[in-house]
Design a protein around this motif. Structure first.
Motif, PDB file in Angstrom:
ATOM      1  N   GLY A 164      42.755  34.699  37.244  1.00 26.33           N
ATOM      2  CA  GLY A 164      41.987  34.852  38.617  1.00 26.33           C
ATOM      3  C   GLY A 164      40.535  35.853  37.977  1.00 26.33           C
ATOM      4  N   VAL A 165      40.717  36.555  37.357  1.00 25.69           N
ATOM      5  CA  VAL A 165      39.203  36.861  37.065  1.00 25.69           C
ATOM      6  C   VAL A 165      38.465  35.794  36.213  1.00 25.69           C
ATOM      7  CG1 VAL A 165      37.543  38.638  35.287  1.00 25.69           C
ATOM      8  CG2 VAL A 165      40.192  39.394  37.354  1.00 25.69           C
ATOM      9  N   ALA A 166      39.518  35.152  34.985  1.00 24.10           N
ATOM     10  CA  ALA A 166      38.485  34.139  34.777  1.00 24.10           C
ATOM     11  C   ALA A 166      37.831  32.764  35.487  1.00 24.10           C
ATOM     12  CB  ALA A 166      39.146  33.814  33.786  1.00 24.10           C
ATOM     13  N   ALA A 167      38.866  32.705  36.143  1.00 26.21           N
ATOM     14  CA  ALA A 167      38.087  31.313  37.405  1.00 26.21           C
ATOM     15  C   ALA A 167      36.899  31.667  37.953  1.00 26.21           C
ATOM     16  CB  ALA A 167      39.867  31.316  37.939  1.00 26.21           C
ATOM     17  N   LEU A 168      37.575  32.970  38.539  1.00 30.55           N
ATOM     18  CA  LEU A 168      35.825  33.677  39.370  1.00 30.55           C
ATOM     19  C   LEU A 168      34.459  34.002  38.366  1.00 30.55           C
ATOM     20  CD1 LEU A 168      37.418  36.647  41.623  1.00 30.55           C
ATOM     21  CD2 LEU A 168      36.870  33.856  42.052  1.00 30.55           C
ATOM     22  N   ARG A 169      34.816  34.159  37.544  1.00 28.88           N
ATOM     23  CA  ARG A 169      33.184  34.153  36.143  1.00 28.88           C
ATOM     24  C   ARG A 169      33.474  33.037  36.407  1.00 28.88           C
ATOM     25  NH1 ARG A 169      32.625  33.195  31.798  1.00 28.88           N
ATOM     26  NH2 ARG A 169      34.721  32.636  31.439  1.00 28.88           N
ATOM     27  N   LYS A 170      33.995  31.561  35.652  1.00 25.49           N
ATOM     28  CA  LYS A 170      33.771  30.096  35.436  1.00 25.49           C
ATOM     29  C   LYS A 170      32.586  29.235  36.439  1.00 25.49           C
ATOM     30  CE  LYS A 170      34.912  25.943  33.947  1.00 25.49           C
ATOM     31  NZ  LYS A 170      36.477  24.908  33.116  1.00 25.49           N
ATOM     32  N   ILE A 171      33.455  30.263  38.169  1.00 20.75           N
ATOM     33  CA  ILE A 171      32.885  29.410  39.060  1.00 20.75           C
ATOM     34  C   ILE A 171      32.045  29.914  39.391  1.00 20.75           C
ATOM     35  CG2 ILE A 171      34.023  30.098  40.691  1.00 20.75           C
ATOM     36  CD1 ILE A 171      35.151  27.081  41.954  1.00 20.75           C
ATOM     37  N   ALA A 172      31.446  31.074  39.395  1.00 18.25           N
ATOM     38  CA  ALA A 172      30.288  31.049  39.363  1.00 18.25           C
ATOM     39  C   ALA A 172      29.346  31.634  38.478  1.00 18.25           C
ATOM     40  CB  ALA A 172      30.620  33.010  40.254  1.00 18.25           C
ATOM     41  N   GLY A 173      29.350  31.066  37.643  1.00 22.08           N
ATOM     42  CA  GLY A 173      28.291  31.249  36.511  1.00 22.08           C
ATOM     43  C   GLY A 173      28.481  32.330  36.136  1.00 22.08           C
ATOM     44  N   LEU A 174      29.385  33.528  35.445  1.00 18.95           N
ATOM     45  CA  LEU A 174      28.464  34.971  35.747  1.00 18.95           C
ATOM     46  C   LEU A 174      29.357  34.987  33.932  1.00 18.95           C
ATOM     47  CD1 LEU A 174      30.258  36.818  38.160  1.00 18.95           C
ATOM     48  CD2 LEU A 174      28.002  36.626  37.840  1.00 18.95           C
ATOM     49  N   GLU A 175      28.520  36.404  33.482  1.00 21.88           N
ATOM     50  CA  GLU A 175      28.669  36.090  32.011  1.00 21.88           C
ATOM     51  C   GLU A 175      29.836  37.345  32.113  1.00 21.88           C
ATOM     52  OE1 GLU A 175      25.468  38.246  29.716  1.00 21.88           O
ATOM     53  OE2 GLU A 175      23.925  36.749  30.895  1.00 21.88           O
ATOM     54  N   ALA A 176      30.021  38.229  32.730  1.00 22.33           N
ATOM     55  CA  ALA A 176      31.171  38.720  33.193  1.00 22.33           C
ATOM     56  C   ALA A 176      31.592  39.188  34.193  1.00 22.33           C
ATOM     57  CB  ALA A 176      31.207  39.716  32.279  1.00 22.33           C
ATOM     58  N   ILE A 177      32.796  39.712  34.684  1.00 27.78           N
ATOM     59  CA  ILE A 177      33.313  40.285  35.738  1.00 27.78           C
ATOM     60  C   ILE A 177      34.144  41.658  35.795  1.00 27.78           C
ATOM     61  CG2 ILE A 177      35.020  40.376  37.887  1.00 27.78           C
ATOM     62  CD1 ILE A 177      33.997  37.422  38.500  1.00 27.78           C
ATOM     63  N   ALA A 178      34.037  42.971  36.302  1.00 26.85           N
ATOM     64  CA  ALA A 178      35.440  43.577  35.202  1.00 26.85           C
ATOM     65  C   ALA A 178      35.913  43.891  35.944  1.00 26.85           C
ATOM     66  CB  ALA A 178      34.557  44.706  36.021  1.00 26.85           C
ATOM     67  N   ALA A 179      37.166  43.849  35.019  1.00 24.19           N
ATOM     68  CA  ALA A 179      38.480  43.798  34.808  1.00 24.19           C
ATOM     69  C   ALA A 179      39.392  44.609  36.062  1.00 24.19           C
ATOM     70  CB  ALA A 179      39.334  42.561  34.261  1.00 24.19           C
ATOM     71  N   VAL A 180      38.689  46.077  35.623  1.00 16.52           N
ATOM     72  CA  VAL A 180      39.000  47.116  36.342  1.00 16.52           C
ATOM     73  C   VAL A 180      38.087  47.388  37.962  1.00 16.52           C
ATOM     74  CG1 VAL A 180      39.314  48.908  36.129  1.00 16.52           C
ATOM     75  CG2 VAL A 180      40.100  47.781  34.394  1.00 16.52           C
ATOM     76  N   VAL A 181      38.103  47.652  39.127  1.00 20.50           N
ATOM     77  CA  VAL A 181      37.973  47.955  39.928  1.00 20.50           C
ATOM     78  C   VAL A 181      38.500  49.593  40.694  1.00 20.50           C
ATOM     79  CG1 VAL A 181      37.261  45.587  40.266  1.00 20.50           C
ATOM     80  CG2 VAL A 181      38.984  46.344  41.912  1.00 20.50           C
ATOM     81  N   PRO A 182      37.304  50.393  41.247  1.00 21.23           N
ATOM     82  CA  PRO A 182      37.452  51.433  41.816  1.00 21.23           C
ATOM     83  C   PRO A 182      38.093  51.105  42.811  1.00 21.23           C
ATOM     84  CG  PRO A 182      35.098  51.223  41.467  1.00 21.23           C
ATOM     85  CD  PRO A 182      35.869  50.205  40.310  1.00 21.23           C
ATOM     86  N   VAL A 183      39.108  51.785  43.985  1.00 21.68           N
ATOM     87  CA  VAL A 183      39.918  50.643  45.625  1.00 21.68           C
ATOM     88  C   VAL A 183      39.776  52.638  45.539  1.00 21.68           C
ATOM     89  CG1 VAL A 183      41.576  50.116  46.089  1.00 21.68           C
ATOM     90  CG2 VAL A 183      40.964  49.450  43.973  1.00 21.68           C
ATOM     91  N   SER A 184      39.549  52.156  47.377  1.00 18.64           N
ATOM     92  CA  SER A 184      39.211  53.764  47.885  1.00 18.64           C
ATOM     93  C   SER A 184      39.978  53.404  49.141  1.00 18.64           C
ATOM     94  CB  SER A 184      38.007  54.253  48.639  1.00 18.64           C
ATOM     95  OG  SER A 184      37.211  53.632  48.617  1.00 18.64           O
ATOM     96  N   VAL A 185      40.771  54.192  49.763  1.00 23.21           N
ATOM     97  CA  VAL A 185      41.467  53.678  50.808  1.00 23.21           C
ATOM     98  C   VAL A 185      40.562  54.499  52.408  1.00 23.21           C
ATOM     99  CG1 VAL A 185      43.755  52.998  50.394  1.00 23.21           C
ATOM    100  CG2 VAL A 185      43.045  55.454  50.764  1.00 23.21           C
ATOM    101  N   ASN A 186      40.417  54.009  53.251  1.00 23.07           N
ATOM    102  CA  ASN A 186      39.964  54.843  55.004  1.00 23.07           C
ATOM    103  C   ASN A 186      41.073  54.547  55.551  1.00 23.07           C
ATOM    104  OD1 ASN A 186      39.222  56.611  56.597  1.00 23.07           O
ATOM    105  ND2 ASN A 186      37.041  55.218  57.005  1.00 23.07           N
ATOM    106  N   LEU A 187      42.707  55.197  56.384  1.00 25.73           N
ATOM    107  CA  LEU A 187      43.786  55.110  56.660  1.00 25.73           C
ATOM    108  C   LEU A 187      43.022  55.913  58.296  1.00 25.73           C
ATOM    109  CD1 LEU A 187      46.642  54.395  54.394  1.00 25.73           C
ATOM    110  CD2 LEU A 187      44.559  53.125  54.815  1.00 25.73           C
ATOM    111  N   LYS A 188      43.636  55.631  59.212  1.00 27.92           N
ATOM    112  CA  LYS A 188      43.258  55.861  60.209  1.00 27.92           C
ATOM    113  C   LYS A 188      45.024  55.766  61.029  1.00 27.92           C
ATOM    114  CE  LYS A 188      38.643  56.175  60.850  1.00 27.92           C
ATOM    115  NZ  LYS A 188      37.026  55.378  61.489  1.00 27.92           N
ATOM    116  N   LEU A 189      45.844  56.562  61.251  1.00 31.59           N
ATOM    117  CA  LEU A 189      46.355  56.775  62.096  1.00 31.59           C
ATOM    118  C   LEU A 189      47.033  57.816  63.874  1.00 31.59           C
ATOM    119  CD1 LEU A 189      46.717  57.843  58.916  1.00 31.59           C
ATOM    120  CD2 LEU A 189      49.408  56.582  59.548  1.00 31.59           C
ATOM    121  N   VAL A 190      48.073  56.510  64.574  1.00 27.11           N
ATOM    122  CA  VAL A 190      48.707  57.652  65.651  1.00 27.11           C
ATOM    123  C   VAL A 190      49.570  57.910  65.636  1.00 27.11           C
ATOM    124  CG1 VAL A 190      46.213  56.752  66.697  1.00 27.11           C
ATOM    125  CG2 VAL A 190      48.391  55.261  66.445  1.00 27.11           C
ATOM    126  N   LYS A 191      50.109  58.658  66.287  1.00 28.12           N
ATOM    127  CA  LYS A 191      51.462  58.931  66.578  1.00 28.12           C
ATOM    128  C   LYS A 191      51.984  57.578  67.765  1.00 28.12           C
ATOM    129  CE  LYS A 191      51.772  63.683  66.104  1.00 28.12           C
ATOM    130  NZ  LYS A 191      51.764  64.984  66.699  1.00 28.12           N
TER     131      LYS A 191
END
Length: 192
Positions: A164-191
């Motif tokens: 999927g990373v390779a397909a995105l890189r090819k279709i967008a004409g990019l030299e590179a797309i990072a294969a590791v991404v930082p993810v953050s969560v912001n969850l809001k809960l109610v009882k």
């Protein structure tokens, strides 16, 4: 504070809240975000708005992420992420599960802030992998907020997403797309 006082305080919190532990549900304001990096120089903030789930009184946390709700701020990129990367027709969601213990639940119920490093399982693209998240949980008046203290690093290779990373890189004409991404969560809960 001496350790015996901290231990006694935790036991008291557990006993006081044992009978009042509640089930919680995520609200529509919950988000999971990530940063994509292209050509080793351009970072872009992205997120998923379709985040649902619950934390039950046994401490079982389940979060479902509707991958079709990916938002990159560019419509064609959203479509490519859905079709080429996540392949949502076959893999429509990602699921995160984790387990809080009784003492952690009691602290959340009491309103005392909680900062923990917690193992979790991520099911994505037909693959399950485990990792750890450094989280902060704060609750006030029947509402709770869960956020990452540090981003969680997720690797495409752990979930068979290199193609999927390779397909995105090819279709967008990019030299590179990072294969590791930082993810953050912001969850809001109610009882419930």
């Amino acid at each position: 504070m001496p350790i015996w006082i901290r231990s006694l305080t935790c036991v008291l919190l557990l006993l006081i809240t044992q009978a009042t532990l509640a089930d919680w549900r995520l609200t529509a304001a919950s988000e999971v975000g990530y940063v994509s990096i292209k050509n080793n120089a351009i970072a872009e903030n992205n997120y998923f708005s379709g985040v649902t789930g619950s934390l039950n009184k046994k401490g079982q946390l389940k979060v479902s992420i509707d991958l079709s709700t990916v938002e990159t701020q560019v419509d064609i990129r959203n479509q490519r992420m859905r079709d080429l990367f996540f392949e949502i027709t076959q893999y429509p969601e990602a699921v995160v599960t984790a387990q809080l213990d009784r003492q952690e639940l009691a602290q959340v119920e009491s309103g005392a802030p909680l900062e923990i490093v917690k193992p979790f399982t991520l099911s994505l693209h037909g693959v399950e992998s485990t990792a750890e998240a450094h989280l902060r949980i704060v609750s006030v008046g029947g509402r709770a907020w869960v956020s990452t203290v540090q981003p969680i690093l997720i690797s495409a290779a752990d979930f068979g997403l290199e193609g999927g990373v390779a397909a995105l890189r090819k279709i967008a004409g990019l030299e590179a797309i990072a294969a590791v991404v930082p993810v953050s969560v912001n969850l809001k809960l109610v009882k419930k």
